[in-house]
Design a protein around this motif. Structure first.
Motif, PDB file in Angstrom:
ATOM      1  N   LEU A  54       6.286   8.219 -65.505  1.00  0.00           N
ATOM      2  CA  LEU A  54       4.875   8.572 -65.593  1.00  0.00           C
ATOM      3  C   LEU A  54       4.120   8.192 -64.318  1.00  0.00           C
ATOM      4  CD1 LEU A  54       2.727   9.705 -67.625  1.00  0.00           C
ATOM      5  CD2 LEU A  54       2.305   7.341 -68.253  1.00  0.00           C
ATOM      6  N   VAL A  55       4.482   7.085 -63.699  1.00  0.00           N
ATOM      7  CA  VAL A  55       3.764   6.629 -62.488  1.00  0.00           C
ATOM      8  C   VAL A  55       4.595   6.765 -61.219  1.00  0.00           C
ATOM      9  CG1 VAL A  55       2.329   5.046 -63.833  1.00  0.00           C
ATOM     10  CG2 VAL A  55       4.393   4.198 -62.716  1.00  0.00           C
ATOM     11  N   GLU A  56       5.756   7.410 -61.296  1.00  0.00           N
ATOM     12  CA  GLU A  56       6.656   7.525 -60.144  1.00  0.00           C
ATOM     13  C   GLU A  56       5.974   8.102 -58.906  1.00  0.00           C
ATOM     14  OE1 GLU A  56      10.396  10.298 -58.994  1.00  0.00           O
ATOM     15  OE2 GLU A  56      10.625   9.080 -60.804  1.00  0.00           O
ATOM     16  N   HIS A  57       5.072   9.037 -59.083  1.00  0.00           N
ATOM     17  CA  HIS A  57       4.453   9.729 -57.952  1.00  0.00           C
ATOM     18  C   HIS A  57       3.116   9.122 -57.526  1.00  0.00           C
ATOM     19  CE1 HIS A  57       7.500  12.863 -58.106  1.00  0.00           C
ATOM     20  NE2 HIS A  57       7.356  12.838 -59.431  1.00  0.00           N
ATOM     21  N   PHE A  58       2.755   7.959 -58.078  1.00  0.00           N
ATOM     22  CA  PHE A  58       1.508   7.299 -57.703  1.00  0.00           C
ATOM     23  C   PHE A  58       1.745   6.369 -56.517  1.00  0.00           C
ATOM     24  CE2 PHE A  58       0.399   8.941 -61.749  1.00  0.00           C
ATOM     25  CZ  PHE A  58      -0.987   9.043 -61.779  1.00  0.00           C
ATOM     26  N   ALA A  59       0.873   6.452 -55.530  1.00  0.00           N
ATOM     27  CA  ALA A  59       0.955   5.576 -54.356  1.00  0.00           C
ATOM     28  C   ALA A  59       0.645   4.141 -54.760  1.00  0.00           C
ATOM     29  CB  ALA A  59      -0.030   6.053 -53.286  1.00  0.00           C
ATOM     30  N   ALA A  60       1.057   3.200 -53.924  1.00  0.00           N
ATOM     31  CA  ALA A  60       0.867   1.778 -54.220  1.00  0.00           C
ATOM     32  C   ALA A  60      -0.595   1.448 -54.505  1.00  0.00           C
ATOM     33  CB  ALA A  60       1.396   0.923 -53.076  1.00  0.00           C
ATOM     34  N   GLY A  61      -1.513   2.002 -53.750  1.00  0.00           N
ATOM     35  CA  GLY A  61      -2.927   1.694 -53.921  1.00  0.00           C
ATOM     36  C   GLY A  61      -3.688   2.713 -54.746  1.00  0.00           C
ATOM     37  N   ALA A  62      -2.975   3.495 -55.553  1.00  0.00           N
ATOM     38  CA  ALA A  62      -3.628   4.545 -56.346  1.00  0.00           C
ATOM     39  C   ALA A  62      -4.652   3.953 -57.313  1.00  0.00           C
ATOM     40  CB  ALA A  62      -2.578   5.337 -57.122  1.00  0.00           C
ATOM     41  N   THR A  63      -5.596   4.791 -57.686  1.00  0.00           N
ATOM     42  CA  THR A  63      -6.597   4.423 -58.678  1.00  0.00           C
ATOM     43  C   THR A  63      -6.670   5.543 -59.709  1.00  0.00           C
ATOM     44  OG1 THR A  63      -8.889   3.713 -59.019  1.00  0.00           O
ATOM     45  CG2 THR A  63      -8.529   5.411 -57.359  1.00  0.00           C
ATOM     46  N   ALA A  64      -6.940   5.173 -60.952  1.00  0.00           N
ATOM     47  CA  ALA A  64      -7.029   6.173 -62.014  1.00  0.00           C
ATOM     48  C   ALA A  64      -8.089   5.759 -63.016  1.00  0.00           C
ATOM     49  CB  ALA A  64      -5.682   6.322 -62.722  1.00  0.00           C
ATOM     50  N   VAL A  65      -8.688   6.767 -63.631  1.00  0.00           N
ATOM     51  CA  VAL A  65      -9.592   6.545 -64.745  1.00  0.00           C
ATOM     52  C   VAL A  65      -8.935   7.188 -65.955  1.00  0.00           C
ATOM     53  CG1 VAL A  65     -11.876   7.002 -65.709  1.00  0.00           C
ATOM     54  CG2 VAL A  65     -11.632   6.471 -63.274  1.00  0.00           C
ATOM     55  N   THR A  66      -8.751   6.387 -67.000  1.00  0.00           N
ATOM     56  CA  THR A  66      -8.075   6.860 -68.202  1.00  0.00           C
ATOM     57  C   THR A  66      -9.000   7.747 -69.026  1.00  0.00           C
ATOM     58  OG1 THR A  66      -8.784   5.021 -69.609  1.00  0.00           O
ATOM     59  CG2 THR A  66      -6.786   4.673 -68.263  1.00  0.00           C
ATOM     60  N   ALA A  67      -8.432   8.354 -70.056  1.00  0.00           N
ATOM     61  CA  ALA A  67      -9.231   9.195 -70.950  1.00  0.00           C
ATOM     62  C   ALA A  67     -10.292   8.389 -71.691  1.00  0.00           C
ATOM     63  CB  ALA A  67      -8.320   9.905 -71.945  1.00  0.00           C
ATOM     64  N   THR A  68     -10.114   7.077 -71.780  1.00  0.00           N
ATOM     65  CA  THR A  68     -11.110   6.228 -72.433  1.00  0.00           C
ATOM     66  C   THR A  68     -12.139   5.686 -71.440  1.00  0.00           C
ATOM     67  OG1 THR A  68      -9.738   4.247 -72.187  1.00  0.00           O
ATOM     68  CG2 THR A  68      -9.486   5.523 -74.236  1.00  0.00           C
ATOM     69  N   GLY A  69     -12.008   6.059 -70.162  1.00  0.00           N
ATOM     70  CA  GLY A  69     -12.986   5.655 -69.160  1.00  0.00           C
ATOM     71  C   GLY A  69     -12.662   4.380 -68.417  1.00  0.00           C
ATOM     72  N   ALA A  70     -11.522   3.771 -68.676  1.00  0.00           N
ATOM     73  CA  ALA A  70     -11.148   2.538 -67.981  1.00  0.00           C
ATOM     74  C   ALA A  70     -10.603   2.862 -66.593  1.00  0.00           C
ATOM     75  CB  ALA A  70     -10.101   1.773 -68.786  1.00  0.00           C
ATOM     76  N   GLN A  71     -11.068   2.136 -65.592  1.00  0.00           N
ATOM     77  CA  GLN A  71     -10.560   2.296 -64.240  1.00  0.00           C
ATOM     78  C   GLN A  71      -9.382   1.337 -64.055  1.00  0.00           C
ATOM     79  OE1 GLN A  71     -13.425   2.211 -61.042  1.00  0.00           O
ATOM     80  NE2 GLN A  71     -11.876   1.539 -59.558  1.00  0.00           N
ATOM     81  N   VAL A  72      -8.278   1.862 -63.538  1.00  0.00           N
ATOM     82  CA  VAL A  72      -7.077   1.072 -63.301  1.00  0.00           C
ATOM     83  C   VAL A  72      -6.717   1.244 -61.829  1.00  0.00           C
ATOM     84  CG1 VAL A  72      -4.675   0.671 -63.965  1.00  0.00           C
ATOM     85  CG2 VAL A  72      -6.311   1.531 -65.664  1.00  0.00           C
ATOM     86  N   ASP A  73      -6.618   0.126 -61.110  1.00  0.00           N
ATOM     87  CA  ASP A  73      -6.365   0.167 -59.673  1.00  0.00           C
ATOM     88  C   ASP A  73      -5.005  -0.418 -59.331  1.00  0.00           C
ATOM     89  OD1 ASP A  73      -8.909   1.262 -59.058  1.00  0.00           O
ATOM     90  OD2 ASP A  73      -9.793  -0.725 -59.285  1.00  0.00           O
ATOM     91  N   GLY A  74      -4.233   0.326 -58.552  1.00  0.00           N
ATOM     92  CA  GLY A  74      -2.931  -0.130 -58.090  1.00  0.00           C
ATOM     93  C   GLY A  74      -1.806   0.394 -58.954  1.00  0.00           C
ATOM     94  N   ARG A  75      -0.703   0.756 -58.301  1.00  0.00           N
ATOM     95  CA  ARG A  75       0.442   1.325 -59.011  1.00  0.00           C
ATOM     96  C   ARG A  75       1.005   0.358 -60.044  1.00  0.00           C
ATOM     97  NH1 ARG A  75       5.778   1.991 -59.328  1.00  0.00           N
ATOM     98  NH2 ARG A  75       6.575   4.119 -59.489  1.00  0.00           N
ATOM     99  N   GLN A  76       1.094  -0.922 -59.705  1.00  0.00           N
ATOM    100  CA  GLN A  76       1.650  -1.895 -60.646  1.00  0.00           C
ATOM    101  C   GLN A  76       0.785  -2.001 -61.904  1.00  0.00           C
ATOM    102  OE1 GLN A  76       4.675  -3.242 -60.425  1.00  0.00           O
ATOM    103  NE2 GLN A  76       4.348  -4.085 -62.468  1.00  0.00           N
ATOM    104  N   ALA A  77      -0.527  -2.009 -61.733  1.00  0.00           N
ATOM    105  CA  ALA A  77      -1.424  -2.047 -62.893  1.00  0.00           C
ATOM    106  C   ALA A  77      -1.297  -0.760 -63.712  1.00  0.00           C
ATOM    107  CB  ALA A  77      -2.862  -2.267 -62.451  1.00  0.00           C
ATOM    108  N   LEU A  78      -1.153   0.388 -63.045  1.00  0.00           N
ATOM    109  CA  LEU A  78      -0.950   1.649 -63.757  1.00  0.00           C
ATOM    110  C   LEU A  78       0.339   1.606 -64.566  1.00  0.00           C
ATOM    111  CD1 LEU A  78      -2.043   4.102 -60.957  1.00  0.00           C
ATOM    112  CD2 LEU A  78      -3.056   3.979 -63.232  1.00  0.00           C
ATOM    113  N   LEU A  79       1.381   1.032 -63.983  1.00  0.00           N
ATOM    114  CA  LEU A  79       2.650   0.917 -64.695  1.00  0.00           C
ATOM    115  C   LEU A  79       2.493   0.037 -65.930  1.00  0.00           C
ATOM    116  CD1 LEU A  79       5.668   1.502 -64.897  1.00  0.00           C
ATOM    117  CD2 LEU A  79       6.061  -0.408 -63.315  1.00  0.00           C
ATOM    118  N   GLU A  80       1.805  -1.091 -65.792  1.00  0.00           N
ATOM    119  CA  GLU A  80       1.612  -2.002 -66.928  1.00  0.00           C
ATOM    120  C   GLU A  80       0.793  -1.349 -68.039  1.00  0.00           C
ATOM    121  OE1 GLU A  80       0.026  -5.584 -65.191  1.00  0.00           O
ATOM    122  OE2 GLU A  80       1.806  -5.816 -63.916  1.00  0.00           O
ATOM    123  N   VAL A  81      -0.285  -0.662 -67.661  1.00  0.00           N
ATOM    124  CA  VAL A  81      -1.118   0.029 -68.654  1.00  0.00           C
ATOM    125  C   VAL A  81      -0.311   1.140 -69.329  1.00  0.00           C
ATOM    126  CG1 VAL A  81      -3.103   1.594 -68.875  1.00  0.00           C
ATOM    127  CG2 VAL A  81      -3.335  -0.554 -67.631  1.00  0.00           C
TER     128      VAL A  81
END
Length: 143
Positions: A39-66
């Motif tokens: 799911l996060v294989e193509h995300f850069a190390a410093g990527a940022t994302a906002v989830t469907a619930t509106g939470a901002q998640v910063d960094g590939r490692q945090a995206l992987l954990e979430v």
């Protein structure tokens, strides 16, 4: 006042679009297979994302954990179908892509859950591949 038209029209992006479709397909497969790493294989190390619930998640490692937590918990039995709706190239190495998503059952048939989702991706080509550097998910109510 003149506004710039920022779009790369100097390059044939057919191969880039195929590659970006592959990125979206891997993300869909990762979601549907409960595979957080894919799911996060193509995300850069410093990527940022906002989830469907509106939470901002910063960094590939945090995206992987979430992703691991979500796929092991509330998203465990969820499935989706993704469609790359549009890609714009602002530079030869920067793309903005729109993805549409629908909830589906195990056979791929749509499930009416009262909403769909639209996602905006910003991708950067680095070392001959495309990396997601930002993603914004938005739930879209059905009328």
């Amino acid at each position: 006042m003149t506004f710039p038209h920022i779009e790369d029209t100097s390059t044939d992006h057919a191969a880039d679009i195929v590659a970006i479709r592959g990125v979206i397909a891997d993300i869909e497969k990762g979601f549907n297979d409960n595979d957080a790493e894919l799911l996060v294989e193509h995300f850069a190390a410093g990527a940022t994302a906002v989830t469907a619930t509106g939470a901002q998640v910063d960094g590939r490692q945090a995206l992987l954990e979430v992703s691991r937590a979500g796929l092991a918990g509330p998203l465990r039995d969820e499935r989706a179908r993704y469609e790359l709706a549009d890609v714009r190239f602002v530079r030869p190495d920067v793309a903005v892509a729109h993805k549409h998503a629908w909830a589906v059952d195990g056979t791929g048939e749509p499930i009416d859950v009262g909403h769909a989702m639209s996602a905006l991706y910003v991708l950067v080509r680095e070392d001959a591949r495309w990396w997601v550097v930002a993603r914004q998910n938005t739930l879209v109510p059905q009328s």
